[in-house]
Design a protein around this motif. Sequence first.
Motif, PDB file in Angstrom:
ATOM      1  N   VAL A 141      15.088 -56.150 -53.673  1.00  0.00           N
ATOM      2  CA  VAL A 141      16.242 -56.311 -52.793  1.00  0.00           C
ATOM      3  C   VAL A 141      15.820 -55.915 -51.381  1.00  0.00           C
ATOM      4  O   VAL A 141      15.246 -54.840 -51.181  1.00  0.00           O
ATOM      5  N   VAL A 142      16.091 -56.791 -50.405  1.00  0.00           N
ATOM      6  CA  VAL A 142      15.898 -56.455 -48.986  1.00  0.00           C
ATOM      7  C   VAL A 142      17.253 -56.649 -48.311  1.00  0.00           C
ATOM      8  O   VAL A 142      17.778 -57.767 -48.273  1.00  0.00           O
ATOM      9  N   ARG A 143      17.789 -55.572 -47.753  1.00  0.00           N
ATOM     10  CA  ARG A 143      19.136 -55.667 -47.197  1.00  0.00           C
ATOM     11  C   ARG A 143      19.275 -54.827 -45.927  1.00  0.00           C
ATOM     12  O   ARG A 143      18.576 -53.847 -45.722  1.00  0.00           O
ATOM     13  N   ASP A 144      20.200 -55.270 -45.074  1.00  0.00           N
ATOM     14  CA  ASP A 144      20.609 -54.518 -43.883  1.00  0.00           C
ATOM     15  C   ASP A 144      19.453 -54.241 -42.923  1.00  0.00           C
ATOM     16  O   ASP A 144      19.452 -53.231 -42.220  1.00  0.00           O
ATOM     17  N   THR A 169      10.385 -63.487 -57.083  1.00  0.00           N
ATOM     18  CA  THR A 169      11.302 -63.892 -58.139  1.00  0.00           C
ATOM     19  C   THR A 169      12.285 -62.755 -58.397  1.00  0.00           C
ATOM     20  O   THR A 169      11.955 -61.579 -58.239  1.00  0.00           O
ATOM     21  N   ARG A 170      13.484 -63.141 -58.805  1.00  0.00           N
ATOM     22  CA  ARG A 170      14.565 -62.161 -59.000  1.00  0.00           C
ATOM     23  C   ARG A 170      14.712 -61.316 -57.740  1.00  0.00           C
ATOM     24  O   ARG A 170      14.502 -60.115 -57.729  1.00  0.00           O
ATOM     25  N   VAL A 171      15.092 -61.993 -56.650  1.00  0.00           N
ATOM     26  CA  VAL A 171      15.148 -61.347 -55.349  1.00  0.00           C
ATOM     27  C   VAL A 171      16.510 -61.561 -54.707  1.00  0.00           C
ATOM     28  O   VAL A 171      17.123 -62.623 -54.853  1.00  0.00           O
ATOM     29  N   VAL A 172      16.986 -60.548 -54.010  1.00  0.00           N
ATOM     30  CA  VAL A 172      18.220 -60.629 -53.220  1.00  0.00           C
ATOM     31  C   VAL A 172      17.883 -60.249 -51.785  1.00  0.00           C
ATOM     32  O   VAL A 172      17.310 -59.185 -51.530  1.00  0.00           O
ATOM     33  N   ASP A 194      14.973 -67.715 -58.550  1.00  0.00           N
ATOM     34  CA  ASP A 194      16.031 -66.817 -59.031  1.00  0.00           C
ATOM     35  C   ASP A 194      16.441 -65.885 -57.891  1.00  0.00           C
ATOM     36  O   ASP A 194      16.348 -64.659 -57.994  1.00  0.00           O
ATOM     37  N   ALA A 195      16.907 -66.504 -56.810  1.00  0.00           N
ATOM     38  CA  ALA A 195      17.102 -65.782 -55.555  1.00  0.00           C
ATOM     39  C   ALA A 195      18.520 -65.961 -55.030  1.00  0.00           C
ATOM     40  O   ALA A 195      19.153 -66.996 -55.229  1.00  0.00           O
ATOM     41  N   PHE A 228      22.308 -69.952 -51.417  1.00  0.00           N
ATOM     42  CA  PHE A 228      22.425 -69.542 -50.019  1.00  0.00           C
ATOM     43  C   PHE A 228      23.916 -69.469 -49.719  1.00  0.00           C
ATOM     44  O   PHE A 228      24.588 -70.507 -49.675  1.00  0.00           O
ATOM     45  N   ASP A 229      24.412 -68.274 -49.496  1.00  0.00           N
ATOM     46  CA  ASP A 229      25.851 -68.047 -49.474  1.00  0.00           C
ATOM     47  C   ASP A 229      26.246 -67.277 -48.213  1.00  0.00           C
ATOM     48  O   ASP A 229      25.682 -66.216 -47.919  1.00  0.00           O
ATOM     49  N   ARG A 230      27.204 -67.831 -47.457  1.00  0.00           N
ATOM     50  CA  ARG A 230      27.806 -67.158 -46.311  1.00  0.00           C
ATOM     51  C   ARG A 230      26.781 -66.778 -45.243  1.00  0.00           C
ATOM     52  O   ARG A 230      26.899 -65.741 -44.593  1.00  0.00           O
ATOM     53  N   ASN A 231      25.774 -67.624 -45.041  1.00  0.00           N
ATOM     54  CA  ASN A 231      24.879 -67.433 -43.912  1.00  0.00           C
ATOM     55  C   ASN A 231      25.516 -68.033 -42.659  1.00  0.00           C
ATOM     56  O   ASN A 231      26.589 -68.618 -42.711  1.00  0.00           O
TER      57      ASN A 231
END
Length: 256
Positions: A141-144, A169-172, A194-195, A228-231
């Motif tokens: 996970v990479v966030r903020d 793979t399996r990444v947010v 799977d992203a 790809f959601d809410r970019n």
Amino acid sequence: GPDPEVKLDPTGAPAGGDGSATAPFATIAEALPAAASGTVVAVGNGTFEEVVVLPSGVTLWGACVSETIVTGSDPGDGTGTIRVLGRDVVVRNLRITGNRVGLSLSGAGRRVRLEDVVIDGVEDVGLHVTDGASLVATGVVVRDTRSRSSDGEGGGALWVSRGGHAELTRVVLERNHDVAAIALGVGSTLLLADAAIRDTESRAIDRGYGEGLEVGEGAEVEVHRAVFDRNRDIAVFVTGAAARLVATDLVVRDTR
């Protein structure tokens, strides 16, 4: 047999430990000179305020993603709180924060594998792979990520350039800034599978961009089973005659 292991515990461990269970090192920097290729550096719960430079063959293995924290408090020079300087490096089960790039590797032959890692609230870019280096990551996970305080630019989750290679793979990638994932340059490759890439925001300098993915300057990218959601502005952007994107099972929705 099991890999050799040296232990770290920042919660009250005195300086001068020997890396054993009864006398752990207090910092990662103290442990690394004792870590030959093939060694697991077992990191206990706590916050390690240091910049970590990992040589070939070393595994940095945290006790807990939420409680084992490596943070680069000082402003960076473009290199990561964790910097990979060798091949066959593994980073597992920990969190990276701070005021620098999260993890960086540059140079042909330098390779790292990430497993179950959170990169949270770093500056400039979460993962930087360039000049022929290679990253393989799963459960990340990479966030903020924040735009640079010096000029208000940047803030993306992943940057692959100048012949760098990355497979995730399996990444947010969520709530980052500027462009969440970018691949640039002939010879650069990126695989996302799977992203989820979502809620990317504009960069600080001019409130521009907010893209989910950019492919340019001859880079080659594959995306499989991704949303790809809410970019913002553009979700997926491919530019330049030689750039190439192959995408399957792709959802793009609610771009702002």
